[in-house]
Write an enzyme that holds these catalytic residues in place. Structure first.
Site, PDB file in Angstrom:
ATOM      1  N   GLU A   2      -1.908  -6.877   7.322  1.00  0.00           N
ATOM      2  CA  GLU A   2      -0.548  -6.683   7.818  1.00  0.00           C
ATOM      3  C   GLU A   2      -0.289  -7.603   9.011  1.00  0.00           C
ATOM      4  OE1 GLU A   2       2.421  -6.294   7.675  1.00  0.00           O
ATOM      5  OE2 GLU A   2       2.871  -4.146   7.651  1.00  0.00           O
ATOM      6  N   HIS A   7       0.821  -1.208   0.000  1.00  0.00           N
ATOM      7  CA  HIS A   7       0.000   0.000   0.000  1.00  0.00           C
ATOM      8  C   HIS A   7       0.857   1.261   0.000  1.00  0.00           C
ATOM      9  CE1 HIS A   7       0.893   0.920   4.210  1.00  0.00           C
ATOM     10  NE2 HIS A   7       0.716  -0.370   4.466  1.00  0.00           N
TER      11      HIS A   7
END
Length: 230
Positions: A87, A9
């Site tokens: 994550e 990202h």
């Protein structure tokens, strides 16, 4: 031959403020939005077309995917979101400033927590404001599955079932796949794809917003790897 594009990202608000993020849902910074759009332009310039998109349940990755696909005129392709691409969970470190944490515990200890393959950070309490114990997006999971802390080894164990059940079958079918996810979930995938050792994976950096392109043969062996830039 099939292609897989991995994108970490774009810069998040907590990347900018130097905080441990993990499963905390923070937005992209202005720079992060531009990084995601640039990734899409690079994808378009290189003529990459996708059949399937995957991302996590976290806003910064979802928006990165959408910006990149919009810039490459592919916002319409099928998309699947999964917690397995989230994550790595940073446990009780989530929300803490990295510099202040290093000053408190020492640079070496924080480096081990951040980069060691098999050392866990301190676990987060359910009543911590940055815990996901009561987050609605994980309500369909067994409460024991929602992590309180993860290292890269645990993250890899979380990611691999999704690789085996979804991503790998797509690639074996000749589909081109794009994944927008996170530094550590993508490091875990990269470790598996490239057969990187437990020690060497500590030094692997994933730049925000940088598309990494793998080309696979019919046996899912990597025949080429390319990082897209200007």
């Amino acid at each position: 031959m099939s292609k897989l594009v991995l994108i970490r990202h774009g810069q998040s608000e907590w990347n900018l403020s130097n905080q441990f993020t993990g499963w905390v849902d923070v937005n992209l910074s202005e720079k992060g939005v531009e990084e995601a759009k640039k990734a899409g332009r690079l994808i378009k310039e290189h003529g990459l077309e996708f059949d399937q998109a995957y991302t996590s349940l976290l806003t910064r990755a979802i928006k990165t995917l959408h910006y990149a696909l919009e810039e490459s005129d592919q916002l319409w392709i099928p998309e699947t979101k999964t917690w397995r691409l989230n994550e790595r969970h940073y446990g009780a470190l989530q929300g803490l400033n990295k510099k202040a944490t290093a000053e408190k515990y020492g640079d070496e200890q924080v480096h081990i927590w951040r980069r060691s393959y098999d050392v866990l950070p301190p676990a987060i309490d359910d009543d911590n404001e940055f815990s996901q114990a009561h987050d609605r997006r994980y309500a369909n999971l067994d409460p024991h599955i929602v992590p309180k802390a993860e290292n890269l080894h645990v993250t890899l164990d979380r990611v691999m079932p999704f690789w085996e059940d979804n991503i790998a079958p797509d690639l074996l079918d000749g589909k081109n796949v794009i994944i927008a996810a996170h530094g550590n979930s993508l490091r875990a995938l990269t470790k598996y794809i490239e057969n990187i050792s437990d020690d060497d994976i500590m030094d692997l950096e994933m730049k925000t917003g940088e598309p990494v392109v793998y080309t696979f043969d019919e046996n899912l062996d990597v025949v080429n790897k390319e990082k897209l830039d200007d």
